[in-house]
Design a protein around this motif. Structure first.
Motif, short mmCIF file in Angstrom:
data_model
loop_
_atom_site.label_atom_id
_atom_site.label_comp_id
_atom_site.label_asym_id
_atom_site.label_seq_id
_atom_site.Cartn_x
_atom_site.Cartn_y
_atom_site.Cartn_z
N THR A 277 -55.36 20.66 26.21
CA THR A 277 -54.40 19.82 25.52
C THR A 277 -54.56 18.39 26.04
O THR A 277 -55.07 18.17 27.13
CB THR A 277 -52.95 20.30 25.74
N ASP A 278 -54.12 17.44 25.23
CA ASP A 278 -54.38 16.03 25.53
C ASP A 278 -53.09 15.25 25.74
O ASP A 278 -52.11 15.45 25.01
CB ASP A 278 -55.17 15.40 24.37
N THR A 279 -53.10 14.36 26.74
CA THR A 279 -51.97 13.47 26.97
C THR A 279 -52.42 12.01 27.09
O THR A 279 -51.80 11.20 27.78
CB THR A 279 -51.14 13.91 28.20
N THR A 280 -53.51 11.68 26.38
CA THR A 280 -54.03 10.31 26.38
C THR A 280 -52.98 9.31 25.92
O THR A 280 -52.90 8.19 26.45
CB THR A 280 -55.26 10.21 25.47
N ASN B 158 -55.76 11.40 35.35
CA ASN B 158 -55.61 12.83 35.06
C ASN B 158 -56.98 13.51 35.02
O ASN B 158 -58.01 12.88 35.25
CB ASN B 158 -54.91 13.01 33.71
N THR B 159 -56.98 14.78 34.69
CA THR B 159 -58.23 15.50 34.50
C THR B 159 -58.91 14.99 33.24
O THR B 159 -58.30 14.98 32.17
CB THR B 159 -57.97 17.00 34.37
N PRO B 160 -60.17 14.54 33.31
CA PRO B 160 -60.84 14.01 32.12
C PRO B 160 -61.08 15.09 31.07
O PRO B 160 -61.57 16.18 31.38
CB PRO B 160 -62.17 13.47 32.66
N ILE B 161 -60.74 14.78 29.83
CA ILE B 161 -60.98 15.71 28.72
C ILE B 161 -62.46 16.07 28.63
O ILE B 161 -62.83 17.24 28.44
CB ILE B 161 -60.51 15.10 27.39
N LEU C 42 -59.02 29.96 35.81
CA LEU C 42 -59.54 31.20 36.40
C LEU C 42 -58.44 32.16 36.82
O LEU C 42 -58.61 33.38 36.79
CB LEU C 42 -60.43 30.89 37.59
N TYR C 43 -57.29 31.62 37.23
CA TYR C 43 -56.24 32.48 37.78
C TYR C 43 -55.12 32.80 36.80
O TYR C 43 -54.12 33.36 37.20
CB TYR C 43 -55.69 31.85 39.07
N GLY C 44 -55.30 32.45 35.51
CA GLY C 44 -54.35 32.96 34.54
C GLY C 44 -53.63 31.96 33.67
O GLY C 44 -52.68 32.31 32.98
N CYS C 45 -54.06 30.70 33.66
CA CYS C 45 -53.42 29.67 32.85
C CYS C 45 -54.28 29.40 31.63
O CYS C 45 -55.47 29.09 31.76
CB CYS C 45 -53.25 28.40 33.69
N SER C 46 -53.72 29.49 30.44
CA SER C 46 -54.52 29.30 29.23
C SER C 46 -54.81 27.84 28.93
O SER C 46 -55.89 27.49 28.48
CB SER C 46 -53.81 29.94 28.02
N GLY C 47 -53.83 26.97 29.13
CA GLY C 47 -53.96 25.58 28.72
C GLY C 47 -54.16 24.64 29.89
O GLY C 47 -53.49 24.76 30.92
N ILE C 48 -55.09 23.69 29.74
CA ILE C 48 -55.27 22.62 30.72
C ILE C 48 -55.07 21.30 30.01
O ILE C 48 -55.65 21.04 28.97
CB ILE C 48 -56.67 22.65 31.36
N ASN C 49 -54.24 20.45 30.61
CA ASN C 49 -53.88 19.16 30.03
C ASN C 49 -54.71 18.06 30.67
O ASN C 49 -54.90 18.04 31.89
CB ASN C 49 -52.38 18.92 30.28
N GLY C 50 -55.22 17.15 29.86
CA GLY C 50 -56.01 16.04 30.40
C GLY C 50 -55.95 14.83 29.51
O GLY C 50 -55.21 14.78 28.52
#
Length: 460
Positions: free
Chosen positions: A59-62, A300-303, A281-289
């Motif tokens: 997911t994006d928060t740009t 933040n984490t780069p898309i 890896l440990y169970g989270c479906s979405g990563i925000n960047g």
């Protein structure tokens, strides 16, 4: 009580009861976060099982967090970048959502224009504080989901909000119920989760949210926000800093499904990408960047990094056109005027350029020796060589071959007499005190002088 774990096909004890632990004084974990010293990383050697979800996404928060670190984007820039995000991962659903501020007329106009695109992905979502007056903005914009700021550490609850845990919990639940009453899906941002009392506040709060979700039949998502970049992915690290521990705990103790979980990390300690991957890896479906990792403080984490990580983990290479990453970088340079750090991975102007002669010698033999992957095919970025006093004859020959697109038997070898003469000129430059790289224009002039007749005049 025993419960059957459908994923692992085993019975497990259901004996963990975590209740809100209120206190008159905040727990600031001073042994871990002394403030006048570098934060510490304690270990309790508790190992969490890897539990990668069937589906993972970005997911994006740009246009929310990304705008907290730079001059605001124009409406046109937001819409253009939204189109590029859709082109990169939206069609496939890899980049599922884009998050927007809703507070001023410009942001609201951008939201309307992005909604007019009619894209299924990325979905347009909002962000508000945990106050009812903000909630009307979501309703006015007609959004189906909004983020709600739910600060979870005592640093925020006691020192910023001037409340205790019980008061904060009641305030959050009040606005979340209001969202549910309107049929809007809440995304609860557990701000500063890596400095929170995990069992005394985070788990009890998450369990309350899952109860509300079940009652309302509306998904309530939890975004675990590593606001200060304190998370670590090391096996056996203790809470509150353990990313595996946080994700496992929300899954296992609070009963939050993976598809309701999202990780939002910052890069204060250079760990944003590794923590994000660990959350997957440990169970989270979405990563925000954010695009290029732009965000508050260190970002933040780069898309683009998440896209590459996804392909490395899942192997769905045909799913994504990674050359769009270069289109995005070019847009930032040429349209927005943002100076991308030249060595930034994947997007920097020099990320795949070598200056060392020994590396250039390897590239002459086979570019796989010193190139991370086929950057020309995957990013539309051919390898490059910058000529300095460290380049040697191999570096100069490599520059000539790359710049003029010489392949096969047309390539100029490093022992060519023209290359030798150019090297002598280069060496003389640095003996006389030069400290910067040789420009492309200077190199073209030297090729004209020393390789005339070897390389066609119309090329140079």
């Amino acid at each position: 009580m025993l419960r059957f774990n459908k994923f692992r096909k085993t019975l497990e004890p259901e004996e963990y009861i975590f209740q809100l632990q209120d206190s008159t004084e905040p727990n600031l974990f001073r042994d871990v976060f002394p403030y006048d010293k570098i934060p510490k990383i304690p270990f309790n050697y508790r190992l969490n099982p890897m539990n990668m979800p069937d589906e993972i996404w970005i997911t994006d928060t740009t246009f929310r967090d990304g705008q907290q670190s730079r001059p605001p984007y124009t409406v046109k820039q937001i819409v253009d970048l939204f189109d590029l995000i859709h082109k990169l991962g939206g069609k496939s659903g890899l980049i599922r959502q884009c998050e927007f501020f809703l507070y001023n007329a410009k942001d609201q106009e951008a939201v309307r224009k992005c909604l007019e695109k009619g894209y299924k992905y990325p979905e347009v979502t909002g962000w508000i504080r945990a106050v009812k007056s903000d909630f009307k903005l979501v309703k006015e914009m007609g959004l189906k989901e909004t983020g709600i700021l739910c600060s979870s550490s005592d640093y925020h609850i006691y020192l910023k909000l001037n409340k205790n845990r019980k008061q904060a919990l009641e305030m959050y639940l009040d606005i979340i119920r209001a969202a549910l009453d309107e049929g809007i899906a809440p995304r609860c941002h557990f701000e500063d989760i890596t400095r929170s009392d995990f069992y005394g506040f985070v788990v009890p709060f998450a369990k309350e949210l899952m109860k509300l979700s079940k009652e309302s039949k509306i998904p309530i998502k939890i975004r675990a926000c590593d606001t200060m970049g304190m998370g670590v992915s090391y096996p056996g690290a203790a809470l509150p800093r353990s990313v595996p521990g946080i994700i496992y705990g929300l899954n296992h103790f609070a009963g939050v499904p993976s598809e309701y979980l999202e990780w939002h990390g910052h890069n204060d300690f250079y760990l944003a990408v590794s923590n994000a991957t660990s959350a997957w890896l440990y169970g989270c479906s979405g990563i925000n960047g954010t695009l290029l990792g732009l965000g508050e403080r260190t970002g933040n984490t780069p898309i683009e990094a998440l896209v590459i990580e996804y392909l490395a983990l899942r192997g769905n290479d045909e799913l994504i056109d990674t050359t769009v990453i270069t289109e995005i970088a070019d847009y930032y340079r040429n349209e927005i005027g943002y100076a991308i750090p030249p060595t930034q991975p994947f997007v920097g102007s020099e990320f795949n350029i070598t200056r060392a002669g020994i590396h250039s010698d390897g590239l002459l033999k086979n570019e796989e020796i010193y190139n991370i992957f086929d950057t020309k095919k995957l990013l539309n970025r051919p390898i490059g060589v910058s000529v300095t006093d460290k380049s040697g004859a191999a570096g100069i020959a490599q520059w000539i071959n790359i710049f003029f697109g010489l392949e096969g038997d047309k390539q100029i070898p490093k022992n060519h007499e023209g290359v030798t003469r150019i090297k002598e000129w280069v060496d003389k430059q640095y003996v006389e005190g030069r400290i910067i790289s040789i420009s492309d224009g200077e190199m073209v002039d030297q090729v004209r002088i020393h390789l005339q007749g070897i390389i066609k005049p119309d090329i140079v």
